[in-house]
Design a protein around this motif. Sequence first.
Motif, PDB file in Angstrom:
ATOM      1  N   GLY A 234       1.831 108.997  31.876  1.00 36.98           N
ATOM      2  CA  GLY A 234       1.023 108.157  32.755  1.00 36.98           C
ATOM      3  C   GLY A 234       1.904 107.462  33.770  1.00 36.98           C
ATOM      4  O   GLY A 234       2.678 108.102  34.477  1.00 36.98           O
ATOM      5  N   CYS A 235       1.831 106.135  33.818  1.00 38.04           N
ATOM      6  CA  CYS A 235       2.712 105.392  34.731  1.00 38.04           C
ATOM      7  C   CYS A 235       3.853 104.734  33.974  1.00 38.04           C
ATOM      8  O   CYS A 235       4.518 103.831  34.504  1.00 38.04           O
TER       9      CYS A 235
ATOM     10  N   ASP B 201      -9.629 105.880  46.494  1.00 36.58           N
ATOM     11  CA  ASP B 201      -9.388 105.070  45.303  1.00 36.58           C
ATOM     12  C   ASP B 201      -7.915 104.672  45.192  1.00 36.58           C
ATOM     13  O   ASP B 201      -7.586 103.517  44.902  1.00 36.58           O
TER      14      ASP B 201
ATOM     15  N   LYS C 168      -6.408 100.861  45.658  1.00 35.69           N
ATOM     16  CA  LYS C 168      -5.651 100.274  44.552  1.00 35.69           C
ATOM     17  C   LYS C 168      -4.318  99.719  45.059  1.00 35.69           C
ATOM     18  O   LYS C 168      -3.903  98.609  44.685  1.00 35.69           O
TER      19      LYS C 168
ATOM     20  N   ALA D 147      -2.299 107.194  37.856  1.00 38.16           N
ATOM     21  CA  ALA D 147      -2.184 106.774  36.463  1.00 38.16           C
ATOM     22  C   ALA D 147      -1.993 105.269  36.303  1.00 38.16           C
ATOM     23  O   ALA D 147      -2.105 104.747  35.198  1.00 38.16           O
ATOM     24  N   HIS D 148      -1.680 104.561  37.379  1.00 39.52           N
ATOM     25  CA  HIS D 148      -1.544 103.106  37.294  1.00 39.52           C
ATOM     26  C   HIS D 148      -2.926 102.481  37.110  1.00 39.52           C
ATOM     27  O   HIS D 148      -3.791 102.608  37.979  1.00 39.52           O
ATOM     28  N   THR D 149      -3.133 101.811  35.999  1.00 41.42           N
ATOM     29  CA  THR D 149      -4.416 101.166  35.734  1.00 41.42           C
ATOM     30  C   THR D 149      -4.402  99.727  36.241  1.00 41.42           C
ATOM     31  O   THR D 149      -3.345  99.183  36.594  1.00 41.42           O
ATOM     32  N   LYS D 150      -5.584  99.090  36.236  1.00 40.09           N
ATOM     33  CA  LYS D 150      -5.658  97.690  36.647  1.00 40.09           C
ATOM     34  C   LYS D 150      -4.817  96.802  35.741  1.00 40.09           C
ATOM     35  O   LYS D 150      -4.182  95.850  36.199  1.00 40.09           O
ATOM     36  N   ILE D 151      -4.804  97.135  34.457  1.00 39.30           N
ATOM     37  CA  ILE D 151      -3.997  96.360  33.506  1.00 39.30           C
ATOM     38  C   ILE D 151      -2.507  96.507  33.816  1.00 39.30           C
ATOM     39  O   ILE D 151      -1.755  95.528  33.831  1.00 39.30           O
ATOM     40  N   ASP D 152      -2.074  97.756  34.087  1.00 37.84           N
ATOM     41  CA  ASP D 152      -0.675  98.000  34.443  1.00 37.84           C
ATOM     42  C   ASP D 152      -0.294  97.220  35.695  1.00 37.84           C
ATOM     43  O   ASP D 152       0.763  96.588  35.757  1.00 37.84           O
TER      44      ASP D 152
END
Length: 456
Positions: free
Chosen positions: A67-68, A349, A353, A432-437
């Motif tokens: 992922g990230c 998207d 982001k 792969a970078h999520t909002k949490i990350d």
Amino acid sequence: MFEAIKKKFSAEGNEPTGSTSKPDISREKSAELFEKAKTLFPGGVNSPVRAFKSVYGTPLFIKKGDGCHLWDADDNEFIDFCCSWGPLILGHNNNKVREKVIEIMQNGMSFGAPTALENELAELILKNNKYIEKIRFVSSGTEAVMSAIRLARGNTKRDKILKFEGCYHGHTDSLLVKAGSGLVTFGETSSAGVPKAFADETIVVALNDKEAVTKAFEDFKDQIAAIIIEPVPANNGLLLQEKDFLQFLREICTQNGTLLIFDEVISGFRIGFEGAAGHYQIKPDIITYGKIIGGGLPVGAYGASAQIMSNISPEGAVYQAGTLSGNPVAMAAGIAQLTELLRIGFYKDLNNKTEEFTTAIQRFATARNYKFKVFTIGSIFWFAFTDQETIHRADEIDAGSMEKFKKMHRELLNRGIYFGPSGYEVGFISAAHTKIDLEKAKRAIFESLEVVFSGK
């Protein structure tokens, strides 16, 4: 009421945290590996920037990416904004890319002969990129640029190349040059081993300087085969150019029978499927691409009109070859990755982001009057310790500010955030970078900036 306001400011990163420097992460195993590597490789690395010469500590030896996230030999975990220097736009170890590669590898990994996969990836690119009609796969971005330069010279029957100070085009001899003194100069070699005769065929001028480009065409009338530029210069900071300047280059090349080469090894497929050419809606004569078209595997490509590409062997007299060109494993990875990039809304998207992330960081720095600026385009960003609103040229970067980045880099590593080990390098956001990350990364960046500017 006060608590509500306080919470709002904290969420926006506007409340002081009183951050102090964090203890250094363990690098014991990485340090051992580096000591061994120094007995095997020049400087202990296989590419110079990996040596961590511009930042603190020894290089981190990476053992896993997903992922990230990255994990090093000491099992430190990081949120990664280097993304293998950009091409991992889907993140590390993407399921679809990995599964496609494994499927193809069952049949062999190299043939030195044509495969249907080459056709499939080329068709995928050409059907969705109106700026090129034919393409040739090679093994790296450097090889793509080297081949594009040879193609331009063969097509125009001219020898000289015009490049810009602050743009990097790989380690090919004729482009490892820097500017001399004066408005328009022949390049001076920036690496031992590059013959002066090579540099004498390369004219180097400053970015964003129409006068210098015009004078170069006056001084070397009918001698310039090509202008080569990173339309999004991202190897020496993020030196964003105005569309007007790029359009000027297009026009002066057309007027003088010179080819315009866009080096899109970084920007291609990164800021949009058609890269900077599509972003600015400017058609260069030749475009080069890097390993993003192979999911990060060793691959590159150059493309142009069918007419220009007809000069390449075996159809034309410009020779270029490679056993690993169109390697089936790289082609498979590219097919899987680029198919994902064509998904409706992918770039919208990703870019949204990135904008949210960088805007929050800039807002935090501005609220504290920090001399700090975030430059961004698409999903590429760059942190500069400056109060300048724009930086168009390499000589506008304050070299002294790199000491602040050096400190910030250490603070970020100690908080689990990985950036390239130089303040001149850009960062990348992946799908792969999520909002949490990103929220975790923002807080780490806020804290690191406080440490840098407090002198703690």
